[in-house]
Design a protein around this motif. Structure first.
Motif, short mmCIF file in Angstrom:
data_model
loop_
_atom_site.label_atom_id
_atom_site.label_comp_id
_atom_site.label_asym_id
_atom_site.label_seq_id
_atom_site.Cartn_x
_atom_site.Cartn_y
_atom_site.Cartn_z
N ILE A 1 2.36 18.92 11.32
CA ILE A 1 1.51 18.31 10.29
C ILE A 1 1.33 19.34 9.18
O ILE A 1 0.97 20.48 9.46
N PRO A 2 1.56 18.99 7.91
CA PRO A 2 2.09 17.71 7.42
C PRO A 2 3.54 17.51 7.88
O PRO A 2 4.28 18.48 8.07
N GLU A 3 3.95 16.25 8.00
CA GLU A 3 5.27 15.90 8.52
C GLU A 3 6.26 15.76 7.37
O GLU A 3 6.65 14.68 6.99
N ALA A 4 6.62 16.90 6.80
CA ALA A 4 7.61 16.91 5.72
C ALA A 4 7.22 15.94 4.60
O ALA A 4 8.05 15.25 4.03
N SER A 5 5.92 15.90 4.34
CA SER A 5 5.38 15.09 3.24
C SER A 5 5.64 13.59 3.42
O SER A 5 5.72 12.83 2.46
N VAL A 6 5.80 13.15 4.67
CA VAL A 6 5.94 11.72 4.94
C VAL A 6 4.56 11.13 5.19
O VAL A 6 3.90 11.49 6.16
N PRO A 7 4.08 10.24 4.33
CA PRO A 7 2.74 9.67 4.52
C PRO A 7 2.67 8.83 5.78
O PRO A 7 3.63 8.15 6.15
N VAL A 8 1.52 8.89 6.45
CA VAL A 8 1.26 8.07 7.63
C VAL A 8 0.00 7.27 7.36
O VAL A 8 -1.07 7.83 7.13
N LEU A 9 0.14 5.95 7.38
CA LEU A 9 -0.99 5.06 7.13
C LEU A 9 -1.37 4.38 8.43
O LEU A 9 -0.51 4.04 9.24
N ARG A 10 -2.66 4.14 8.63
CA ARG A 10 -3.14 3.67 9.93
C ARG A 10 -4.22 2.59 9.76
O ARG A 10 -5.02 2.65 8.84
N ARG A 11 -4.19 1.62 10.68
CA ARG A 11 -5.21 0.58 10.69
C ARG A 11 -5.62 0.31 12.14
O ARG A 11 -4.78 0.01 12.98
N ALA A 12 -6.89 0.46 12.45
CA ALA A 12 -7.40 0.17 13.78
C ALA A 12 -7.97 -1.24 13.82
O ALA A 12 -8.47 -1.76 12.82
N PHE A 13 -7.89 -1.88 15.00
CA PHE A 13 -8.45 -3.23 15.14
C PHE A 13 -8.78 -3.49 16.60
O PHE A 13 -8.28 -2.80 17.50
N GLU A 14 -9.63 -4.46 16.85
CA GLU A 14 -10.07 -4.81 18.19
C GLU A 14 -9.49 -6.16 18.59
O GLU A 14 -9.37 -7.08 17.78
N VAL A 15 -9.13 -6.28 19.87
CA VAL A 15 -8.69 -7.55 20.45
C VAL A 15 -9.68 -7.91 21.55
O VAL A 15 -9.83 -7.17 22.52
N ILE B 1 0.84 -1.18 0.00
CA ILE B 1 0.00 0.00 0.00
C ILE B 1 0.88 1.24 0.00
O ILE B 1 2.02 1.21 0.47
N ALA B 2 0.36 2.32 -0.53
CA ALA B 2 1.10 3.58 -0.63
C ALA B 2 0.17 4.73 -0.27
O ALA B 2 -1.03 4.53 -0.02
N GLU B 3 0.71 5.92 -0.25
CA GLU B 3 -0.10 7.10 0.06
C GLU B 3 -1.16 7.30 -1.01
O GLU B 3 -0.87 7.21 -2.21
N PRO B 4 -2.39 7.56 -0.61
CA PRO B 4 -3.43 7.85 -1.60
C PRO B 4 -3.07 9.10 -2.39
O PRO B 4 -2.34 9.97 -1.90
#
Length: 363
Positions: free
Chosen positions: A245-259, A158-161
């Motif tokens: 923010i933005p952090e020098a154009s460094v993409p940040v990707l995130r995924r939430a999940f439950e345990v 995956i990459a930055e949208p």
């Protein structure tokens, strides 16, 4: 006897006394029983208790220790089992080399049963000295295989949208909290007021965030935000650092999940086309910088395996990744720019093993 004669006699006898002392010491060492060799510092693929080993026949090594002068190894025996308990019981269900007449103690190829992906291995070794006396078994060491088959990877690159037409920065939530999560304060309004011209710069300081949220505790500022039509993202800064923010154009990707049930072990397998840094629940997953290191991206990409069991908590969790150009799509020297590709990407797979042996994958 005059003083001169006594002095001469003393100087003559002193070397004899020293020689006698050396002889006595030598005889004492010669009369000491020769003990067996001790095997120490067990390593697999040059690492101590590694995980993510994907070599079919890992190379094993150890060092020797002995109180005897001139001690040497005349033979060794390696035992490998699926669990430390099996090994302690003398059941080497993966490999028992038997007694091998050899002085080698480095780069010994594993020659047991074929190892599956995620295979846990416990091993020990003992050595025989030059007199044929066996030393004690070493302490138990371990290694764990990685994802050895392409089908083991369910995660996708995956990459930055693509950049959205509207680049408005919106602060969704901001929390000034103890790193151990024991105390926190909602600072969303304070942080949102610092957004100017679509950018945010705020220090993770008590005086900028309404006071001390957790006295005598290390703190961090955690901010969830969105830019234009992009997915929500999260970033954080430790106390006394500045969050931008933005952090020098460094993409940040995130995924939430439950345990929702106990986790026995958690392993994170990850790599990138470029450079990456991963955080789990706001904490760095390792101290590895500039991962995954340079490689010839036309042939291979190195991946890392990290034990993140201690970072998983019951309930809501989130894993986030930052990716940057690195050597893949950045400058690599001699004027080469975007030599391998034009856009960095990340590949990450979190595997949670539960008490019943089932594996839950977060990709």
């Amino acid at each position: 006897m005059n003083i001169a004669h006594r002095f001469a006699l003393i100087t003559f006898l002193a070397p004899l006394a020293l020689m006698a002392g050396c002889a006595a010491t030598h005889r004492s060492a010669a009369n000491m029983p020769v003990s067996g060799l001790l095997t120490e510092s067990l390593r697999c693929e040059y690492l101590t208790n590694p995980i993510g080993v994907d070599v079919p026949r890992p190379r094993l090594s150890w060092t020797l220790a002995s109180e005897a002068r001139g001690a040497r190894q005349s033979a060794y025996q390696i035992m490998v089992a699926t669990t430390p308990a099996q090994l302690a019981a003398g059941k080497a269900d993966l490999w028992d080399s038997g007694k091998v007449a050899s002085s080698e103690q480095n780069q010994i190829d594993y020659a047991g049963k074929a190892l599956a992906s995620r295979q846990a291995c416990a091993w020990r070794v003992r050595s025989w000295d030059g007199n044929g006396q066996a030393g004690p078994w070493s302490a138990t060491a371990t290694w764990e295989t990685g994802l050895t088959k392409p089908s083991d990877w369910q995660a996708k690159w995956i990459a930055e949208p693509p950049a959205a037409a509207e680049e408005t920065l919106k602060i969704i939530s901001a929390t000034y909290e103890a790193v151990n999560h024991k105390a926190s304060r909602d600072v969303t309004e304070l942080v949102a007021k610092r957004v100017k011209d679509g950018k945010l710069s705020v220090g993770a300081h008590n005086d900028q965030l309404g006071g001390d949220a957790a006295p005598n505790e290390p703190k961090q500022l955690v901010v969830r935000y969105s830019i234009g039509n992009r997915p929500e993202m999260e970033t954080c800064a430790r106390e006394h650092a500045t969050l931008r923010i933005p952090e020098a154009s460094v993409p940040v990707l995130r995924r939430a999940f439950e345990v929702d049930r106990p986790v026995v072990t958690a392993r994170l397998y990850a790599t990138a086309l470029g450079l990456y840094e991963l955080r789990l629940n706001g904490q760095p997953v390792s101290d590895h910088s500039i991962a995954p290191d340079w490689t010839d991206y036309r042939k291979r990409v190195r991946y890392q395996a990290v034990d993140v069991t201690s970072l998983i908590k019951n309930g809501a969790n989130a894993v986030g990744g930052s990716i940057a150009n690195g050597w893949y799509s950045g400058q690599i020297g001699n004027g080469a720019f975007q030599f391998y590709g034009k856009q960095p990407a990340i590949l990450a797979q979190l595997e949670l093993t539960h008490e019943d042996g089932s594996i839950e994958r977060i990709c």
